[in-house]
Design an enzyme around this catalytic site. Structure first.
Site, PDB file in Angstrom:
ATOM      1  N   MET A  89      54.548  -1.253  51.290  1.00 15.45           N
ATOM      2  CA  MET A  89      53.701  -2.425  51.238  1.00 15.45           C
ATOM      3  C   MET A  89      53.673  -2.833  49.783  1.00 15.45           C
ATOM      4  O   MET A  89      53.362  -2.038  48.907  1.00 15.45           O
ATOM      5  CB  MET A  89      52.319  -1.991  51.704  1.00 15.45           C
ATOM      6  N   CYS A  90      54.042  -4.053  49.502  1.00 19.77           N
ATOM      7  CA  CYS A  90      54.109  -4.440  48.098  1.00 19.77           C
ATOM      8  C   CYS A  90      53.707  -5.890  47.978  1.00 19.77           C
ATOM      9  O   CYS A  90      54.525  -6.772  48.199  1.00 19.77           O
ATOM     10  CB  CYS A  90      55.509  -4.209  47.568  1.00 19.77           C
ATOM     11  N   LEU A  91      52.473  -6.122  47.691  1.00 22.81           N
ATOM     12  CA  LEU A  91      52.057  -7.502  47.483  1.00 22.81           C
ATOM     13  C   LEU A  91      50.772  -7.523  46.679  1.00 22.81           C
ATOM     14  O   LEU A  91      50.133  -6.501  46.486  1.00 22.81           O
ATOM     15  CB  LEU A  91      51.865  -8.229  48.810  1.00 22.81           C
TER      16      LEU A  91
END
Lengths: 153, 529
Positions: A89-91
């Protein structure tokens, strides 16, 4: 990892215990405090309700100057979670260029929680799922619920 | 913060260094120990021995690691380390951090582009890092902390400003290096004057091998003889009796007269709880205590029976399933037809469905379940006509199964016979058909041959006519005209017409082509035959 960083992680754990977002449980191992395991119940008002998801938060050695890495160990159909065995998850604040040392793990957990309720298709890691979310919400809901039944029971 | 300087008091206040530094130099003049090491070594030992306070290897306390007595105002907490500020600095953007935390944050940023960790504003490392207001430092100094050696036994608690002095000078539990030259192991400052304690001994009571320092001194929690040695007498915490530590647990659990225990009748509802002596007196009077052992026995037995019951229940379930499977197999079409006692005879519901005196006016001739397995012959004969006439009465299910099996076998063999019959017939049919097709093929071949010959004749005739037209138009005009005529409609005419015209043309044109044609014709005939 420096003693200061460890101390900070310990403190953050204490903070998380007192102020955990609803439906979350943190498994904390003092021997390996840089890897947190989080058990998360899908929020009631989301398509993931009824599912039990396992997350991992690992802190890099440069923490808190580098962001923690959040990954879903349970498969989930979500535009912001990569659809592979990493489930990363990268935001938002988790991006290295967005991360600030004053950010806290509690806010990371809150981010995860709010993303389950309302995915963010404009900052997606899985464009196909994001497209479906935007254009065919019904189909998205159906698949997401199906995946919850299949993987997150 | 740690300084490599060999002088031990560099971090201390001037007051401390003036009082402790003086006697050290005095002793240096007096002389060192007999095994006289290097002068520097001498100085260090001398400076340490008499004051017995410090040694160079002392580590100053890390303020980030301190334990605070009360929780601290969140405004005094560094956002990076989440602890109260240590040597705080201020950035031009008015954000505060510990000096060390800020340095760490700048470490990971590219040179010339340092930003504030909170607001990402540009920071000039030379001029942008400012001192903090005095009041903030004062507030931080006043925070109350515990000594970092609390775990080793120090009980010191005071404001944070003093912690450095305490650890570096006064705390008896600060670890220093062993006074022996060969030994590099740490020892508490208060044991320093005893010389090296890092050799093993065996405890005189329990014969465990231990280090000398752990035997007598050591951490409070690790003091062997006082708290660990299992062969030493210790006082029972409840009754003052002296017992071996080894037996302390047994003593407390089973015999200590002062131990507070509940009445053994607790499981029956007695709420009496007192010291053991009282409980023993109470037991004689308490009916529940008298009953308790029997009750416990019964309970154990019930538990055992329950444990045994479970596999039995499972087995019954499996057997029931099997039985219903067999029943379904036998009577798949009419599961409700109970004319034959196929249902589970043990099923109580089912047997209830057959009251001895049925309320229906018409007589119910269904067999009562009691007649299963052997059906009494008298009943049988009276009932069969009224029952399903198609279903013959069987002695038992096994008999029925066997007959069923036989009839199935007959059926199978009949089907097999029919199959072989059918196969033979099909084979014959195929052979006949083949024959017919072969004949037809022969006919067709012959027809094709004759047509080919005809075509050839016609072709050669045309050729001849052309050559004769070009070579001898004048000599055989009449013949040519006839042949061309015949050629024009020769395809419609028969082979005989063609041959006659050819014959006429051959006569007219000359004898040049005739042998050639015949030759080719004859060879072709040969090859064909």
């Amino acid at each position: 990892m420096s003693a200061g960083a460890k101390k900070r992680i310990m403190r953050e754990y204490g903070e998380c215990i007192n102020d955990t977002p609803p439906g979350m449980k943190i498994n904390f191992d003092e021997q390996n405090m840089t890897e947190w395991e989080i058990l998360l119940d899908g929020p009631e008002q989301s398509v993931y309700s009824g599912g039990h998801f396992k997350l991992k938060i690992s802190f890099p050695t440069e923490y808190p100057f580098k962001p923690p890495v959040v990954s879903f160990k349970t498969k989930i159909y979500h535009p912001n979670v990569s659809n592979d065995d990493k489930g990363s998850m990268c935001l938002g604040m988790l991006r290295p260029e967005e991360w600030k040392p004053p950010n806290k793990v509690v806010s990371v957990l809150r981010l995860v929680h709010s993303l389950l309720i309302e995915p963010n298709p404009d900052d997606a890691i899985e464009p196909s799922i994001a497209n479906e979310f935007k254009e065919n919400r019904k189909e998205f809901d159906k698949t997401a619920k199906d995946w919850v039944k299949r993987y997150a029971k | 913060m740690a300084s490599p300087s060999p002088i031990p008091y560099d971090r201390r206040s001037s007051r401390a260094s003036s009082t402790a530094g003086q006697p050290a130099s005095d002793l240096l003049v007096v002389g060192g120990p007999p095994n006289s090491p290097s002068p520097l070594e001498l100085f260090l030992r001398a400076s340490n021995l008499p004051s017995s306070k410090t040694r160079i290897s002392k580590i100053p306390p890390d303020l980030h690691m301190l334990e605070y007595v009360s929780s601290c105002d969140t405004n005094l907490i560094c956002l990076i380390c989440h602890s109260p500020f240590d040597k705080p600095v201020k950035l031009a953007c008015d954000h505060y951090f510990c000096r060390d935390c800020l340095d760490h944050a700048f470490e990971v940023q590219p040179d010339g582009h340092k930003t504030c960790p909170t607001c990402r504003g540009r920071v000039d490392t030379d001029t942008g890092v400012l001192p903090v207001p005095k009041i903030l430092e004062k507030m931080l100094d006043e925070l109350v902390v515990k000594c970092p050696n609390t775990k080793s036994g120090c009980t010191w608690v005071d404001s944070r400003v003093n912690v450095n002095d305490h650890v570096m000078l006064y705390c008896e539990y600060t670890l220093v290096e062993c006074p022996s030259h060969e030994c590099r192991l740490p020892i508490f400052q208060k044991e320093f004057h005893k010389g090296c304690l890092h050799y093993t001994l065996s405890c005189e009571h329990c014969h465990t091998s231990l280090m000398k320092k752990d035997l007598e001194v050591g951490y409070i929690t690790q003091r062997h003889q006082k708290t660990h040695c299992s062969n030493r007498f210790t006082a029972c915490p409840h009754c003052d009796a002296e017992v071996l530590r080894l037996d302390l647990k047994v003593h407390v659990n089973d015999s200590c007269p002062k131990m507070v225990i509940p009445c053994p009748g607790t499981i029956l509802g007695c709420h009496f709880t007192a010291e053991r002596t009282e409980v023993i007196k109470h037991e004689n009077a308490c009916p529940m205590a008298t009953m308790a052992p029997h009750f416990r026995d019964q309970q154990a037995r019930i538990e055992r029976n329950e444990a045994r019951f479970e596999p039995l229940a499972r087995k019954v379930g499996i057997l029931e399933d099997g039985l219903s499977n067999i029943t379904n197999m036998l009577y798949p079409a009419n599961p409700n037809d109970s004319s034959f006692p196929v249902t589970n005879p043990l099923d109580p519901n089912h047997s209830d469905a057959f009251p001895p005196a049925p309320l229906i006016p018409t007589p119910d001739f269904r067999l009562p379940p009691a007649s299963f397995p052997p059906v009494p012959p008298t009943n049988d004969q009276s009932q069969t006509p009224f029952n399903n006439p198609s279903q013959p009465p069987f002695d038992s299910q096994v008999h029925h199964l066997l007959t069923l099996h036989d009839s199935l076998r007959d059926e199978v063999s009949r089907i097999a016979n029919a199959l072989t019959d059918l196969e033979g017939r099909t084979n014959m049919m195929i052979i006949n058909e083949n024959q017919r097709v072969k004949d037809e093929m022969l006919h067709t071949n012959a027809a094709i041959n004759s047509m080919r010959m005809q075509l050839h004749w016609l072709m050669s005739a045309t050729l001849h006519q052309r050559t004769s037209n070009s070579t001898g138009t004048s000599t055989a005009r009449a013949g040519g005209s006839t042949s061309s005529n015949s050629n024009g409609n020769g395809r419609a005419q028969g082979a005989s017409g063609a041959s006659t015209s050819l014959g006429a043309r051959a006569e007219a044109s000359g004898t040049l082509h005739a042998p050639m044609r015949r030759l080719s014709d004859s060879t072709r005939q040969d090859t064909k035959l």
